[in-house]
Motif scaffolding. Structure first.
Motif, PDB file in Angstrom:
ATOM      1  N   LEU A 818       0.942  -1.073   0.005  1.00 49.04           N
ATOM      2  CA  LEU A 818      -0.439   0.386  -0.027  1.00 49.04           C
ATOM      3  C   LEU A 818       0.874   1.397  -0.174  1.00 49.04           C
ATOM      4  O   LEU A 818       0.597   1.819  -0.953  1.00 49.04           O
ATOM      5  CB  LEU A 818      -1.051   0.214   1.291  1.00 49.04           C
ATOM      6  N   ILE A 819       2.343   1.174   0.823  1.00 50.37           N
ATOM      7  CA  ILE A 819       2.963   2.202   1.292  1.00 50.37           C
ATOM      8  C   ILE A 819       3.583   2.254  -0.069  1.00 50.37           C
ATOM      9  O   ILE A 819       3.994   3.825  -1.035  1.00 50.37           O
ATOM     10  CB  ILE A 819       3.923   2.076   2.252  1.00 50.37           C
ATOM     11  N   THR A 820       3.939   1.325  -0.693  1.00 49.98           N
ATOM     12  CA  THR A 820       4.981   1.960  -2.174  1.00 49.98           C
ATOM     13  C   THR A 820       4.061   1.494  -3.260  1.00 49.98           C
ATOM     14  O   THR A 820       4.719   2.003  -4.532  1.00 49.98           O
ATOM     15  CB  THR A 820       6.103   0.660  -2.511  1.00 49.98           C
ATOM     16  N   ALA A 821       3.156   1.588  -3.125  1.00 52.22           N
ATOM     17  CA  ALA A 821       1.869   1.361  -4.598  1.00 52.22           C
ATOM     18  C   ALA A 821       1.830   2.930  -5.064  1.00 52.22           C
ATOM     19  O   ALA A 821       2.168   3.075  -6.193  1.00 52.22           O
ATOM     20  CB  ALA A 821       0.765   1.179  -4.803  1.00 52.22           C
ATOM     21  N   PRO A 822       1.521   3.755  -4.276  1.00 53.83           N
ATOM     22  CA  PRO A 822       1.334   5.222  -5.155  1.00 53.83           C
ATOM     23  C   PRO A 822       2.035   5.957  -5.774  1.00 53.83           C
ATOM     24  O   PRO A 822       3.046   5.986  -5.962  1.00 53.83           O
ATOM     25  CB  PRO A 822       0.235   5.970  -3.685  1.00 53.83           C
ATOM     26  N   ARG A 823       1.631   6.721  -7.070  1.00 59.92           N
ATOM     27  CA  ARG A 823       3.043   7.054  -7.400  1.00 59.92           C
ATOM     28  C   ARG A 823       3.783   8.544  -6.689  1.00 59.92           C
ATOM     29  O   ARG A 823       4.223   8.549  -6.399  1.00 59.92           O
ATOM     30  CB  ARG A 823       2.074   8.440  -8.785  1.00 59.92           C
ATOM     31  N   CYS A 824       2.851   8.411  -5.525  1.00 61.80           N
ATOM     32  CA  CYS A 824       3.315   9.541  -4.683  1.00 61.80           C
ATOM     33  C   CYS A 824       4.910   9.262  -3.922  1.00 61.80           C
ATOM     34  O   CYS A 824       5.442   9.413  -2.920  1.00 61.80           O
ATOM     35  CB  CYS A 824       2.674  10.387  -3.841  1.00 61.80           C
ATOM     36  N   ALA A 825       5.170   7.892  -4.085  1.00 56.40           N
ATOM     37  CA  ALA A 825       5.394   6.920  -3.085  1.00 56.40           C
ATOM     38  C   ALA A 825       6.950   7.362  -2.630  1.00 56.40           C
ATOM     39  O   ALA A 825       7.708   7.817  -1.927  1.00 56.40           O
ATOM     40  CB  ALA A 825       5.414   5.148  -3.110  1.00 56.40           C
ATOM     41  N   PRO A 826       7.721   7.537  -3.928  1.00 57.58           N
ATOM     42  CA  PRO A 826       9.196   8.446  -3.341  1.00 57.58           C
ATOM     43  C   PRO A 826       9.231   9.322  -1.954  1.00 57.58           C
ATOM     44  O   PRO A 826      10.092  10.620  -2.112  1.00 57.58           O
ATOM     45  CB  PRO A 826       9.673   8.687  -4.996  1.00 57.58           C
ATOM     46  N   LEU A 827       8.310  10.387  -2.788  1.00 52.84           N
ATOM     47  CA  LEU A 827       8.352  11.340  -1.765  1.00 52.84           C
ATOM     48  C   LEU A 827       8.740  11.026   0.360  1.00 52.84           C
ATOM     49  O   LEU A 827       8.935  11.662   0.861  1.00 52.84           O
ATOM     50  CB  LEU A 827       7.093  12.221  -1.651  1.00 52.84           C
ATOM     51  N   LEU A 828       7.611   9.859  -0.190  1.00 51.01           N
ATOM     52  CA  LEU A 828       7.562   8.884   1.128  1.00 51.01           C
ATOM     53  C   LEU A 828       8.724   8.703   1.622  1.00 51.01           C
ATOM     54  O   LEU A 828       9.345   8.381   3.414  1.00 51.01           O
ATOM     55  CB  LEU A 828       6.419   7.786   1.630  1.00 51.01           C
ATOM     56  N   PHE A 829      10.297   8.011   1.191  1.00 52.23           N
ATOM     57  CA  PHE A 829      11.484   7.739   1.215  1.00 52.23           C
ATOM     58  C   PHE A 829      12.252   9.034   0.978  1.00 52.23           C
ATOM     59  O   PHE A 829      14.016   9.091   1.459  1.00 52.23           O
ATOM     60  CB  PHE A 829      11.452   6.727   0.034  1.00 52.23           C
ATOM     61  N   GLY A 830      12.291  10.070   0.877  1.00 50.44           N
ATOM     62  CA  GLY A 830      12.753  11.515   0.875  1.00 50.44           C
ATOM     63  C   GLY A 830      13.378  12.845   0.188  1.00 50.44           C
ATOM     64  O   GLY A 830      14.156  13.098  -0.169  1.00 50.44           O
ATOM     65  N   ALA A 831      12.296  11.523  -1.384  1.00 48.52           N
ATOM     66  CA  ALA A 831      12.727  12.301  -2.964  1.00 48.52           C
ATOM     67  C   ALA A 831      12.506  13.504  -2.493  1.00 48.52           C
ATOM     68  O   ALA A 831      10.911  13.566  -1.980  1.00 48.52           O
ATOM     69  CB  ALA A 831      12.725  11.471  -3.626  1.00 48.52           C
ATOM     70  N   GLY A 832      12.973  14.293  -3.789  1.00 46.10           N
ATOM     71  CA  GLY A 832      12.408  15.377  -4.130  1.00 46.10           C
ATOM     72  C   GLY A 832      12.135  17.352  -2.969  1.00 46.10           C
ATOM     73  O   GLY A 832      12.354  17.830  -3.151  1.00 46.10           O
ATOM     74  N   THR A 834      12.294  18.538   0.364  1.00 45.91           N
ATOM     75  CA  THR A 834      11.913  18.904   1.249  1.00 45.91           C
ATOM     76  C   THR A 834      10.405  19.203   1.587  1.00 45.91           C
ATOM     77  O   THR A 834       9.437  19.454   2.542  1.00 45.91           O
ATOM     78  CB  THR A 834      12.335  20.740   1.340  1.00 45.91           C
ATOM     79  N   PRO A 835       9.512  17.856   0.355  1.00 43.51           N
ATOM     80  CA  PRO A 835       8.437  18.319   1.188  1.00 43.51           C
ATOM     81  C   PRO A 835       7.885  17.614   2.314  1.00 43.51           C
ATOM     82  O   PRO A 835       7.019  17.216   3.336  1.00 43.51           O
ATOM     83  CB  PRO A 835       7.066  17.337   0.212  1.00 43.51           C
ATOM     84  N   SER A 836       8.306  17.195   2.918  1.00 46.18           N
ATOM     85  CA  SER A 836       8.627  16.077   4.267  1.00 46.18           C
ATOM     86  C   SER A 836       8.778  17.030   5.601  1.00 46.18           C
ATOM     87  O   SER A 836       8.128  16.707   6.718  1.00 46.18           O
ATOM     88  CB  SER A 836       8.887  14.752   4.456  1.00 46.18           C
ATOM     89  N   GLY A 837       9.245  18.222   5.470  1.00 44.42           N
ATOM     90  CA  GLY A 837       9.515  18.681   6.103  1.00 44.42           C
ATOM     91  C   GLY A 837      11.269  18.223   7.027  1.00 44.42           C
ATOM     92  O   GLY A 837      11.610  18.832   7.880  1.00 44.42           O
ATOM     93  N   GLY A 838      11.549  17.515   6.326  1.00 47.07           N
ATOM     94  CA  GLY A 838      12.994  16.508   7.013  1.00 47.07           C
ATOM     95  C   GLY A 838      14.403  17.154   6.669  1.00 47.07           C
ATOM     96  O   GLY A 838      14.723  16.207   6.054  1.00 47.07           O
ATOM     97  N   GLY A 839      13.783  18.293   4.684  1.00 49.09           N
ATOM     98  CA  GLY A 839      14.916  17.598   4.278  1.00 49.09           C
ATOM     99  C   GLY A 839      15.943  17.275   3.506  1.00 49.09           C
ATOM    100  O   GLY A 839      16.685  16.742   3.400  1.00 49.09           O
ATOM    101  N   GLY A 840      14.310  15.865   2.680  1.00 44.87           N
ATOM    102  CA  GLY A 840      14.664  14.961   2.350  1.00 44.87           C
ATOM    103  C   GLY A 840      14.880  13.618   2.783  1.00 44.87           C
ATOM    104  O   GLY A 840      15.479  12.244   2.692  1.00 44.87           O
ATOM    105  N   ARG A 841      14.489  13.419   4.113  1.00 43.08           N
ATOM    106  CA  ARG A 841      14.854  12.511   5.069  1.00 43.08           C
ATOM    107  C   ARG A 841      13.766  11.955   4.590  1.00 43.08           C
ATOM    108  O   ARG A 841      12.775  12.449   4.522  1.00 43.08           O
ATOM    109  CB  ARG A 841      14.827  12.303   6.335  1.00 43.08           C
ATOM    110  N   PRO A 842      13.702  10.468   4.911  1.00 46.54           N
ATOM    111  CA  PRO A 842      12.506   9.600   5.043  1.00 46.54           C
ATOM    112  C   PRO A 842      10.832   9.771   6.287  1.00 46.54           C
ATOM    113  O   PRO A 842      11.840  10.215   7.078  1.00 46.54           O
ATOM    114  CB  PRO A 842      12.716   8.390   4.606  1.00 46.54           C
ATOM    115  N   VAL A 843      10.233  10.037   6.194  1.00 46.84           N
ATOM    116  CA  VAL A 843       8.414  10.183   6.899  1.00 46.84           C
ATOM    117  C   VAL A 843       8.993   8.909   7.401  1.00 46.84           C
ATOM    118  O   VAL A 843       9.841   7.730   7.291  1.00 46.84           O
ATOM    119  CB  VAL A 843       7.682  10.436   6.093  1.00 46.84           C
ATOM    120  N   ASP A 844       8.263   8.612   8.862  1.00 45.04           N
ATOM    121  CA  ASP A 844       8.152   7.378   9.571  1.00 45.04           C
ATOM    122  C   ASP A 844       7.366   6.483   9.331  1.00 45.04           C
ATOM    123  O   ASP A 844       5.917   6.404   9.249  1.00 45.04           O
ATOM    124  CB  ASP A 844       7.038   8.491  10.884  1.00 45.04           C
TER     125      ASP A 844
END
Length: 903
Positions: A818-832, A834-844
């Motif tokens: 579920l987490i890896t299937a959407p197109r937005c998944a790279p954002l969750l792993f730190g791509a792009g 600063t969208p996660s507010g973590g300087g490119g770090r993966p979300v929790d």
């Protein structure tokens, strides 16, 4: 016995020998039957049941079962052909979570699974009433009942006290129990299908004397197909038809048929089915179409009353190509070629296409069922048959509906570990249930739901009959690739480019060859060959060179499969080289799949015969070859991954959650959306993290709440609420970035003015930190059960439609998917960045997994949960928090999807 218990529907299920029985609550007017059940028992069986052989015990037991006892008591009986054959009851006394259970089975009917089936239904009913354990007293010499308890698949403890033994049975629904139920159901199902798919005698009812009738066509197929059993026709105006003996009625047949084929007018179907049942027919194939609701109900009632399995109505027929049987009860134009593919379809037209395609490919058919309107026999039944028939190594399905998707999914997960199961995903463009009630309901379509079912069950889903045959040809003839890495070899550069494009578009990889492989290929290929990927062997390549080239690529560990794209050339014709033969000379030595693409090929897919009696699939288009390879690679990946498990969760308060739901539905019998306070309480029962918030009914309350919740920057958010409000942003019922008491008061007054008469209060929250806005939700589908959705959130969630879905309960693998299937998944792993507010770090990611698992558990626990909508869910490297949640409840009774029962 409560009124609710008496109102529960009658169900039908199968005993171990395939006999159909009716399971229903005991009624007061069953008194004489219940007493007769006991009075007909032998003295020894009476003693084992009541610990004494007193006939008075029978009268007391009947009075107890048929009276109107207090809460916590339930009695179920099993009957067949109107005769009561078993009784099971439990009594909790109305208090506590443990009930005493007792079982009685009619003499002469032991060892057929009557008692076990009744106990399974009692277990399901007890769980729904909050009972967590059974106790039972038995004589230690009563080996049959002790074995019944031991074999249930539930945790059972025994305590001996002299000649008696006390059994304690825990009713937790473990996978061990579900597997045991599933195995008993499978054995019973297969036994019930024997007279349908291996009949020793067949009668065609409605075979006409003149050409052109469906009944006559089926009789012709059976007769000319070489059916090895006895064959009769039923027609009151003929002595024989096509050389087959004809009789005026089913009751007049010299031998009762196992299978009756009904090709009579719709109005005559119910009476004909009833006649068959009374004569002892054990299975019906009804090809007649156009039954109205009353006729359909009467047909199914006759089948259930007399224990007949039913295929149809409105179907093409069935066949079994076993050489010892040669049953072809269809009205297809030709006889199916014997082979190893099992086929089940709802559409007769699709069935004919698959029969023709499999015969043309040489794969052939083991057994075929056109299920039509699917009143009884389903795809689930056929999967279990193919799993056990010893002949089927490939299963092809075309199903437009599912009676019990979760039971089908468990069966398919087991079967597809042994043989490939392929389907056509029909009806993909259906609008589905795109109700605007919530983001979740808007995102959840039947296409997405079916896709989740197929993915989780390991079923290969294709988009057309042609694609189904393409994938079947590869999986039938070649080993599965270990991965998606494809090497392309061609004798024409343009064909190689087309193949490369097709592979990339199908999600396959084209790894560049290593230095060692480059050297090996240059040593065997003609001068001027391009040794990359694709490998352009040029038009000058010979048969021997192409054979060596493919074999050397096969030995390379960086390649999982080889696609060879060939075009006919004058060079090969002049030298007498047969480049296709290069692929078919020694395929047995090749542990990896090889597929051919021949652009000049007339048919979409063929199976080329090889020297060792194996075959190589050949496709007319590179896209077809790439699709088939991609399907095979996904199947290999699914098989390589261990079965997932549903993780145990701590801090879950299921009883409190049920209390919250029951209290709401007591106040709102028709259901509805929980208010923010009720919603927060329900989420709290499952430990779902929420951003701090406060409820305010007045302007002053809002100011006080804002002072308490302001963060370091002093900003808060205000959200209006009134019953039925779902899309707050769309209604402009949200104020962001409020600073100071003045702005809070102004925002409250604005909402109060614009939504006068509606507004009940507001929710105050601190302004959330920056992060990735996600969406998580669940929809409770009446057929498929709870569907969990996940993807990109915020105001654009419906516009971008970037969602994935899986059916609950989620396993650890499902959550990862579920987490890896959407197109937005790279954002969750730190791509792009600063969208996660973590300087490119993966979300929790672990926090995200926990959120989805807890949402899945909530949906699985609460059938009344119609929708849950978490949007946005804020994901940062430091945690995952639900910023806004909506939950809708409906008054639904829990249903056990794994309970053994016929449709």
């Amino acid at each position: 016995m409560t009124d609710d218990a008496l109102s529960r529907p009658t169900v039908h299920a199968l005993l171990a020998d395939g006999t159909t029985v009716c399971i229903r609550p005991v009624r007061p007017d069953d008194h004489d039957q219940v007493q007769g059940l006991y009075e007909e028992m032998s003295p020894e069986n009476l003693r084992l049941r009541f610990f004494a052989a007193s006939r008075r015990s029978a009268a007391l037991a009947a009075a107890r079962a048929c009276a109107q006892p207090g809460p916590g008591y339930r009695a179920l009986l099993a009957e067949t052909e109107g005769r009561m054959i078993g009784l099971a009851e439990y009594d909790s006394g109305g208090t506590g979570d443990t009930a005493e259970i007792s079982i009685a089975v009619a003499d002469g009917l032991h060892h057929r699974g009557v008692g076990t089936l009744l106990v399974e239904h009692l277990v399901s009913a007890a769980r729904a009433e909050g009972i967590t354990g059974f106790t039972a007293d038995a004589l230690s010499e009563n080996h049959e009942v002790l074995k019944l308890f031991a074999d249930l698949g539930l945790r059972t403890a025994r305590r001996f006290d002299g000649p008696e033994v006390r059994c304690t049975i825990a009713l937790d629904q473990s996978d061990t129990y579900l597997t045991a139920v599933e195995e008993r159901g499978r054995a019973a199902d297969i036994a019930s299908l024997e007279p349908l798919l291996r009949p020793r005698t067949v009668a065609v009812v409605g075979a006409g004397r003149k050409a052109g009738s469906v009944g006559r066509a089926i009789l012709h197929q059976l007769h000319t197909g070489g059916y090895t059993g006895r064959l009769f026709a039923v027609n009151p105006r003929a002595g024989s038809i096509l050389g087959v003996p004809c009789h005026p009625s089913v009751s007049a047949l010299p031998k009762t048929p196992d299978l009756a084929v009904l090709a009579v007018p719709a109005a005559a179907v119910p009476d004909t089915a009833e006649e068959c049942g009374k004569a002892g027919v054990r299975a019906l194939l009804v090809v007649t179409a156009g039954l109205d609701a009353d006729q359909a109900q009467a047909l199914l009632a006759a089948c259930r009353a007399h224990g007949m399995r039913l295929v149809g109505p409105n179907c093409l027929g069935i066949s079994n190509t076993d050489p010892d049987l040669r049953l072809d009860a269809t009205f297809a134009a030709g006889h199916p070629r014997p082979g190893t593919a099992g086929v089940a379809v709802q559409s007769g037209g699709v069935g004919i296409a698959l029969l023709d395609g499999l015969s043309r490919l040489g794969i052939g058919v083991s057994s075929f069922a056109s299920l039509g309107d699917k009143y009884d026999v389903s795809g689930n039944d056929m999967l279990q048959w193919w799993e056990s028939d010893g002949r089927t190594d490939l299963a092809l399905l075309h199903l437009e509906s599912f009676g019990s998707p979760r039971a089908f999914s468990r069966t398919a997960r087991r079967v597809t570990r042994r043989i490939p199961v392929l389907t056509v995903d029909a009806g993909r463009t259906e609008a589905g249930r795109r109700a605007a009630a919530s983001h979740t309901a808007a995102a959840a379509t039947r296409t997405m739901t079916r896709g989740a079912l197929f993915t989780q069950a390991g079923i290969t889903a294709t988009r057309s009959v042609g694609e189904l045959l393409e994938a079947a040809a590869l999986m039938h003839s070649q080993p599965l690739p270990a991965g998606p890495r494809i090497a392309i070899v061609t004798n024409a550069g343009g064909a190689g480019v087309l193949a490369a494009d097709a592979c990339a578009e199908a999600g396959l990889e084209l790894p560049a060859p290593g230095l060692e492989l480059i050297g090996d290929l240059r040593a065997v290929l003609p001068e001027g060959a391009a040794v990359g990927n694709p490998v352009d062997a040029t038009a000058a390549v010979t048969e021997e060179q192409l054979t060596d080239c493919v074999d050397r690529i096969m030995r390379n560990g960086a390649v999982d499969a080889v696609l060879v794209a060939l075009v006919p050339t004058a060079v090969a014709a002049a030298t007498g080289d047969d480049l296709v033969r290069a692929l078919t000379r020694t395929p047995g030595r090749r542990p990896k799949p090889v597929v051919a693409v021949r652009l000049e090929q007339g048919l979409p897919v063929e199976l080329l015969p090889a020297a060792d009696a194996s075959t190589i699939p050949s496709y007319a288009e590179p896209q077809a070859a790439a699709r088939a390879l991609a399907h095979a690679a996904r199947r290999a990946a699914w098989l390589a991954r261990p079965a997932g498990t549903v993780p145990d969760l701590d801090d879950v308060e299921t009883d409190r959650a049920h209390a919250v739901v029951d209290a709401y539905l007591d106040r709102h019998p028709d259901g509805g959306w929980l208010d923010p306070r009720e919603c927060a309480e329900l989420l709290g029962c499952y430990g779902i993290p929420q951003l701090n918030w406060a409820w305010a009914a007045t302007e002053d309350d809002a100011v006080l709440a804002a002072e308490r919740l302001r963060g370091a920057d002093g900003r808060v958010v205000m959200k209006g609420h009134w019953p039925g409000l779902v899309h707050k942003t769309a209604e402009h019922a949200v104020h962001l970035d409020l600073r100071g008491d003045h702005q809070v008061r102004a925002a409250f007054r604005d909402l109060e003015t614009r939504f006068a008469g509606l507004l009940e209060g507001v929710v105050i929250q601190p302004l959330a930190d920056r992060g990735t806005e996600l969406f998580a939700g669940v929809v409770q589908d009446q057929v498929f059960g709870p569907l969990v959705l996940f993807g990109l959130g915020g105001t654009a969630t419906e516009v971008l439609n970037d969602h994935a879905a899986r059916l609950a309960p989620l396993t650890d693998h499902d959550v990862h998917d579920l987490i890896t299937a959407p197109r937005c998944a790279p954002l969750l792993f730190g791509a792009g960045g600063t969208p996660s507010g973590g300087g490119g770090r993966p979300v929790d990611l672990q926090g995200l997994e926990r959120l989805l698992l807890r949402l899945s558990r909530m949906a699985s626990d609460l059938p009344q949960l119609a929708e849950a909508d978490f949007n946005p869910v804020l994901a940062t490297p430091g945690g995952v928090t639900v910023l806004d949640a909506r939950v809708r409840l409906l008054p639904r009774r829990p249903q056990d999807p794994y309970l053994r029962r016929l449709r």
